[in-house]
Design a protein around this motif. Sequence first.
Motif, short mmCIF file in Angstrom:
data_model
loop_
_atom_site.label_atom_id
_atom_site.label_comp_id
_atom_site.label_asym_id
_atom_site.label_seq_id
_atom_site.Cartn_x
_atom_site.Cartn_y
_atom_site.Cartn_z
N PRO A 210 38.56 36.06 22.99
CA PRO A 210 38.97 34.72 22.56
C PRO A 210 40.19 34.23 23.32
O PRO A 210 40.81 34.97 24.09
N PHE A 211 40.52 33.00 23.08
CA PHE A 211 41.62 32.30 23.75
C PHE A 211 42.92 33.12 23.75
O PHE A 211 43.54 33.32 24.80
N GLU A 212 43.30 33.61 22.58
CA GLU A 212 44.61 34.26 22.45
C GLU A 212 44.67 35.61 23.15
O GLU A 212 45.77 36.13 23.40
N GLN A 213 43.53 36.21 23.48
CA GLN A 213 43.52 37.51 24.15
C GLN A 213 43.41 37.37 25.67
O GLN A 213 43.37 38.37 26.38
N ARG A 214 43.40 36.16 26.15
CA ARG A 214 43.28 35.95 27.60
C ARG A 214 44.62 35.48 28.17
O ARG A 214 45.42 34.86 27.46
N ALA A 215 44.79 35.75 29.47
CA ALA A 215 46.03 35.34 30.12
C ALA A 215 45.77 35.06 31.60
O ALA A 215 44.85 35.61 32.19
N HIS A 216 46.59 34.19 32.14
CA HIS A 216 46.63 33.92 33.57
C HIS A 216 45.50 32.98 34.04
O HIS A 216 44.46 32.83 33.40
N PHE A 217 45.77 32.38 35.18
CA PHE A 217 44.78 31.58 35.90
C PHE A 217 44.11 32.49 36.93
O PHE A 217 44.70 33.48 37.37
N LEU A 218 42.90 32.13 37.31
CA LEU A 218 42.15 32.92 38.30
C LEU A 218 41.45 32.00 39.28
O LEU A 218 40.95 30.93 38.91
N SER A 219 41.41 32.42 40.53
CA SER A 219 40.60 31.76 41.55
C SER A 219 39.89 32.85 42.33
O SER A 219 40.47 33.91 42.61
N ILE A 220 38.62 32.63 42.67
CA ILE A 220 37.85 33.68 43.32
C ILE A 220 36.88 33.08 44.34
O ILE A 220 36.36 31.98 44.12
N GLY A 221 36.67 33.79 45.43
CA GLY A 221 35.72 33.32 46.44
C GLY A 221 35.87 34.08 47.75
O GLY A 221 36.98 34.46 48.14
N ASN A 222 34.75 34.31 48.41
CA ASN A 222 34.71 34.99 49.69
C ASN A 222 35.59 34.24 50.71
O ASN A 222 35.37 33.06 50.96
N PHE A 223 36.55 34.92 51.29
CA PHE A 223 37.48 34.27 52.21
C PHE A 223 36.81 33.86 53.53
O PHE A 223 37.36 33.05 54.27
N ARG A 224 35.65 34.43 53.82
CA ARG A 224 34.94 34.03 55.04
C ARG A 224 34.26 32.68 54.90
O ARG A 224 33.80 32.11 55.89
N HIS A 225 34.17 32.19 53.68
CA HIS A 225 33.55 30.89 53.42
C HIS A 225 34.64 29.83 53.51
O HIS A 225 35.58 29.81 52.72
N ALA A 226 34.53 28.96 54.50
CA ALA A 226 35.61 28.01 54.81
C ALA A 226 36.09 27.19 53.62
O ALA A 226 37.30 26.99 53.47
N PRO A 227 35.21 26.67 52.75
CA PRO A 227 35.72 25.90 51.61
C PRO A 227 36.64 26.71 50.69
O PRO A 227 37.58 26.16 50.11
N ASN A 228 36.35 28.01 50.55
CA ASN A 228 37.19 28.85 49.70
C ASN A 228 38.60 29.02 50.27
O ASN A 228 39.60 28.95 49.55
N TRP A 229 38.66 29.28 51.56
CA TRP A 229 39.97 29.44 52.20
C TRP A 229 40.77 28.14 52.12
O TRP A 229 41.96 28.14 51.82
N ASP A 230 40.09 27.02 52.34
CA ASP A 230 40.78 25.74 52.25
C ASP A 230 41.30 25.50 50.83
O ASP A 230 42.40 24.96 50.65
N SER A 231 40.54 25.91 49.82
CA SER A 231 40.99 25.71 48.44
C SER A 231 42.24 26.54 48.14
O SER A 231 43.12 26.10 47.38
N VAL A 232 42.34 27.73 48.73
CA VAL A 232 43.54 28.55 48.54
C VAL A 232 44.76 27.85 49.15
O VAL A 232 45.84 27.85 48.57
N LEU A 233 44.58 27.26 50.32
CA LEU A 233 45.69 26.53 50.95
C LEU A 233 46.13 25.35 50.10
O LEU A 233 47.34 25.11 49.94
#
Length: 433
Positions: A210-233
């Motif tokens: 549930p909500f109260e047992q979760r923490a932090h933001f997350l982002s995930i994606g293969n770095f070889r995929h250009a849109p993912n790398w751009d999103s990290v930037l």
Amino acid sequence: MHNVLIIGYVWPEPRSSAAGSRMIEFIELFRAQGWRVTFASAAALSEHRADLAALDVPEVPITLNCDSFDAFLSELQPDLALFDRFFSEEQFGWRVEKHCPNALRVLETSDLHSLRDARQRLLKAAQQRAGSESEKQQQGPVAAGTDELFRVMADDDMAQREIAAIYRCDLSLMISDFEQTLLQQHFGVPAALLQHCTLMLIPTATEQPPFEQRAHFLSIGNFRHAPNWDSVLWLKQQIWPLIRQRLPQAQLHIYGSYPPPKATALHNAKQGFHVLGWAADAHTVMVQARVCLAPLRFGAGIKGKLADAMACGTPSVTTPIGSEGMHGELPWGGAIAGDAEAFAAAAVALYQDQTLWQQAQANGARILAERFDRQQSGQALIARLHNLRDNLQTERRANFVGGMLRHHLHKSTQYMSQWIAAKNRNPASNDGQ
């Protein structure tokens, strides 16, 4: 039909990419029909590739521009050849047609590569008009409509190659209904050549804290995929500083396979910006996060990370490009934002407001149930393949443009490939040239 050959652009990596998960879903669907499946690829064997042997699927390394593939093909005699992305069809389509003329030729587009490329070029053009690197990263997601996208794509080599491959095949599998509509309404591709198929391996997490047992933001994606790398930037330069202003103790965990040194160099624990690299199990880390961030400024297809977030009960914040083709008229499982300020504000609101978070979680579950029904999508595909098989000559005769393209383009591809093969067999013939 009982014998399927899949020609992979790469070896499937379901723990690294959505395309890998989708390929495994096709394999499992075909095996469930009792069909024999062989997977062949000219790509180097990858460390994160799926264990195809466990699925009773032979792995066959093949070579580009080599007649050894012809001998392999003649012996295997598949009833269906599935090309993984249009690059594979360009290389091997003419060989399949020559040695197995009655085999169904099906193209798995994965996503519309020419659409992703057009959006990337539009983003770069906008950034080139900016001065500093900071100003470049202030540029938001590409917001071009279908008319502008068509104009950009139509004159481009990649779109011409990709759509030609679609015409040359008996059927092309489209994961995004947006892309299918774009092809039909703007490029004139007949509906008979396309199949909307949302198959993707998205197992729902059995335990969703549930909500109260979760923490932090997350982002995930293969770095070889250009849109993912751009999103990290974009996260690093614009969005994450805005989130940290509102939530000074917030932490962002960024996962993805094949992180380059320039990505790991962005890691900064003091800023709460953690670049953690490959996750052995995306669901394990996703289900622990409170909010998933996917600030995609360009791209195409269905975003596996966002489907995984829904399966884990993790609300997400993304852009219109990120949500494209996924939810139809249904409310998004989180928030959709078109600029950095709105993105950060939505992320903070979801992180803090339990009621808002729970409603977003419910929206995500509904999207998966109504838009990603594995059984329905799989059955529709199998029925379409059987119908094609039963009416193959009639369907091919109706696709005159495809036949014309195969005649002309495959001849040029064939002759070039045969020339390279001959050159490789007799390297001495090039001495002195």
